[in-house]
Design a protein around this motif. Structure first.
Motif, PDB file in Angstrom:
ATOM      1  N   CYS A  45     -14.332  14.254   2.683  1.00 29.87           N
ATOM      2  CA  CYS A  45     -14.439  15.043   3.909  1.00 29.87           C
ATOM      3  C   CYS A  45     -14.811  16.468   3.499  1.00 29.87           C
ATOM      4  O   CYS A  45     -14.972  16.759   2.324  1.00 29.87           O
ATOM      5  CB  CYS A  45     -13.117  15.017   4.666  1.00 29.87           C
ATOM      6  SG  CYS A  45     -11.792  15.829   3.735  1.00 29.87           S
ATOM      7  N   ALA A  57     -13.051  18.943   3.216  1.00 27.75           N
ATOM      8  CA  ALA A  57     -12.053  19.595   2.358  1.00 27.75           C
ATOM      9  C   ALA A  57     -12.385  19.397   0.874  1.00 27.75           C
ATOM     10  O   ALA A  57     -11.838  20.084   0.014  1.00 27.75           O
ATOM     11  CB  ALA A  57     -10.659  19.048   2.664  1.00 27.75           C
ATOM     12  N   HIS A 116     -11.647   9.824   1.135  1.00 28.30           N
ATOM     13  CA  HIS A 116     -10.734   9.032   1.964  1.00 28.30           C
ATOM     14  C   HIS A 116     -11.158   7.570   1.922  1.00 28.30           C
ATOM     15  O   HIS A 116     -12.285   7.232   2.289  1.00 28.30           O
ATOM     16  CB  HIS A 116     -10.780   9.506   3.412  1.00 28.30           C
ATOM     17  CG  HIS A 116     -10.149  10.848   3.626  1.00 28.30           C
ATOM     18  ND1 HIS A 116      -8.793  11.020   3.646  1.00 28.30           N
ATOM     19  CD2 HIS A 116     -10.688  12.074   3.823  1.00 28.30           C
ATOM     20  CE1 HIS A 116      -8.515  12.304   3.860  1.00 28.30           C
ATOM     21  NE2 HIS A 116      -9.648  12.966   3.965  1.00 28.30           N
ATOM     22  N   CYS A 159      -4.368  15.040   4.341  1.00 27.95           N
ATOM     23  CA  CYS A 159      -5.407  15.957   3.886  1.00 27.95           C
ATOM     24  C   CYS A 159      -5.488  17.193   4.787  1.00 27.95           C
ATOM     25  O   CYS A 159      -5.052  17.168   5.938  1.00 27.95           O
ATOM     26  CB  CYS A 159      -6.724  15.198   3.921  1.00 27.95           C
ATOM     27  SG  CYS A 159      -8.153  16.103   3.386  1.00 27.95           S
ATOM     28  N   CYS A 165      -7.926  18.125   6.265  1.00 31.36           N
ATOM     29  CA  CYS A 165      -8.768  17.780   7.413  1.00 31.36           C
ATOM     30  C   CYS A 165      -7.959  17.055   8.490  1.00 31.36           C
ATOM     31  O   CYS A 165      -8.449  16.851   9.593  1.00 31.36           O
ATOM     32  CB  CYS A 165      -9.934  16.903   6.967  1.00 31.36           C
ATOM     33  SG  CYS A 165      -9.462  15.196   6.587  1.00 31.36           S
TER      34      CYS A 165
HETATM   35 ZN   LIG Z   1      -9.841  15.009   4.355  1.00 29.23          ZN
END
Ligand SMILES: [Zn+2]
Length: 425
Positions: A239, A241, A246, A301, A303
């Motif tokens: 993602c 981040a 993931h 996370c 995110c």
């Molecule tokens: Zn993430």
């Protein structure tokens, strides 16, 4: 989804998968019986440890369709990856499998900030390789516009990127870097183009490469992970981040094990990534040994996503090399050399990153007799080996003949690979 709810869903799907393979795949029925396990014995997620591992060799031994759990009238697509013996590993997908895969790729694109208005240039190869078509269907599922250009033809890639207003590029990271540099050489100012993100995978790459691609193309470059045996690209995705990929845990159960003992390691510890498919119908796999070295992190996370993150793959537990998205095993090279029988069985695969592309040079030791031969003979032999390797591995290599007894001999397992790519950066 909370991790508790996710665990419930995973257990339900795992139980269904174990039952399915027990009933439909003799290989698994025998493997489970040999361990004294019945599908009903899987009562918790922890019971996954009771299940047998599946190895790449098992796909080869059951070539082509032996591990399929669905009848051929339900299979709508086949993909394949290269193997050591020349026979590929074959994977079959049902309509539902293709649909789930498209969903996962769409999810991956969303992680890269994608939406319906995007124009996604898919520069992964289309064909038996899962990269091109895998990405393709996901772009359509998202509702974005796909540019199915496939790999190669750099000048055309750059022209279409500009003219079509590509916003997301999907290809191998080494090709992305190559495109960036060729574009700059051709006078393209990427800052003025709409391209803003890249979904790069199918080969190992480094943080340093990410920085270079991002700076040169003025985009966010993200890692996508997958392998054809398990599905193809989209098993996991980074993602924004940029803190690990993931894993799509509603479709796969991930474990990290000690590759020598097979023991499951706790979160945060490095080992071999093992994946169990829990929604696949065509060819479900229990505890597939990916040979990829990674670490799992389950904390939520930045995110907000709860799916476990896997650290970028740092290496492999076997001697397989990934060069420009192609799997290369030293044993494949060896069998080609043996076909000709004019060289010594001593060789070395030298991998380097020249410019931005991975380069494979094969050093082959000449026999004493060959060494005193005419130069013309070498040239013919060099061309013959090169062409044969291109047809077996689908990759262009350089052949370098070396004098007798110059490749170092070793006592134990021969060292067949010299990897000069700096993957640690
Ligand atoms: Zn993430």
């Amino acid at each position: 989804m909370s991790r508790d709810r996710l665990a419930e869903l995973q257990l339900e799907r795992l139980q269904k998968t174990v039952k399915k393979v027990y009933q439909s795949v003799p290989f698994y029925k025998n493997a489970l019986k040999a361990r004294g396990i019945e599908p009903g014995d899987i009562k918790s997620l922890d019971d996954i440890k009771k299940l047998p591992f599946t190895y790449k060799q098992d796909l080869r031994d059951n070539y082509p369709y032996g591990l399929f759990a669905a009848p051929m009238d339900k299979i709508i697509r086949l993909h394949a990856s290269s193997g050591t013996t020349g026979k590929p590993s074959v994977v079959g997908y049902t309509k539902q499998d293709i649909s789930n895969w498209a969903d996962m790729i769409a999810r991956c694109l969303v992680m890269a900030g994608g939406g319906k208005n995007d124009v996604v240039q898919v520069a992964y190869g289309y064909g038996l390789f899962t990269g091109g078509l895998g990405a393709h269907y996901g772009v359509e599922r998202l509702g974005a516009a796909v540019v199915p250009i496939s790999g190669g033809n750099t000048a055309r890639q750059l022209m279409l990127m500009k003219d079509f207003g590509t916003t997301i590029l999907a290809c191998t990271p080494s090709y992305a870097l190559f495109l960036a540099e060729e574009g700059i050489n051709a006078g393209i100012d990427f800052k003025k183009l709409p391209i803003r993100a890249g979904v790069f995978g199918a080969e190992p790459w480094t943080e340093n490469m990410r920085k270079q691609i991002e700076a040169k193309m003025d985009i966010t470059a993200l890692d996508i992970y997958g392998l054809s045996e398990v599905m193809g690209p989209g098993v996991s995705m980074e993602c924004m981040a940029k803190n690990g990929s993931h894993i799509n845990e509603d479709h796969f159960i991930a474990e990290v094990i000690d590759p020598d003992t097979g023991e499951v390691l706790p979160y945060g510890q490095q080992g071999e990534l093992v994946l169990t498919t829990i929604t696949k119908e065509g060819i479900p796999l229990l505890r597939y040994r990916t040979r990829d070295i990674s670490t799992l992190h389950p904390e939520v996370c930045a995110c907000g996503r709860t799916h476990v993150r896997m650290k970028r793959v740092t290496g492999r537990t076997d001697d397989m090399l990934i060069i420009r998205g192609v799997n290369v095993f030293p044993s494949q090279v060896e069998s080609v050399l043996l076909e000709f029988g004019e060289t010594e069985p001593h060789y070395l695969l030298v991998v380097d990153r020249k410019g931005d592309l991975d380069d494979l040079e094969i050093w082959v030791e000449l026999s004493e007799k060959m060494f005193s031969d005419e130069v013309k003979h070498f040239e013919t032999l060099e061309a013959k080996i090169r062409h044969r390797i291109l047809s077996v591995l689908n990759i262009n290599v350089k052949i370098k003949f070396v004098e007798p007894r110059t490749i170092p001999r070793s006592e134990g397992k021969a060292k067949r690979v010299m990897d000069r790519r700096e993957l640690k950066g």
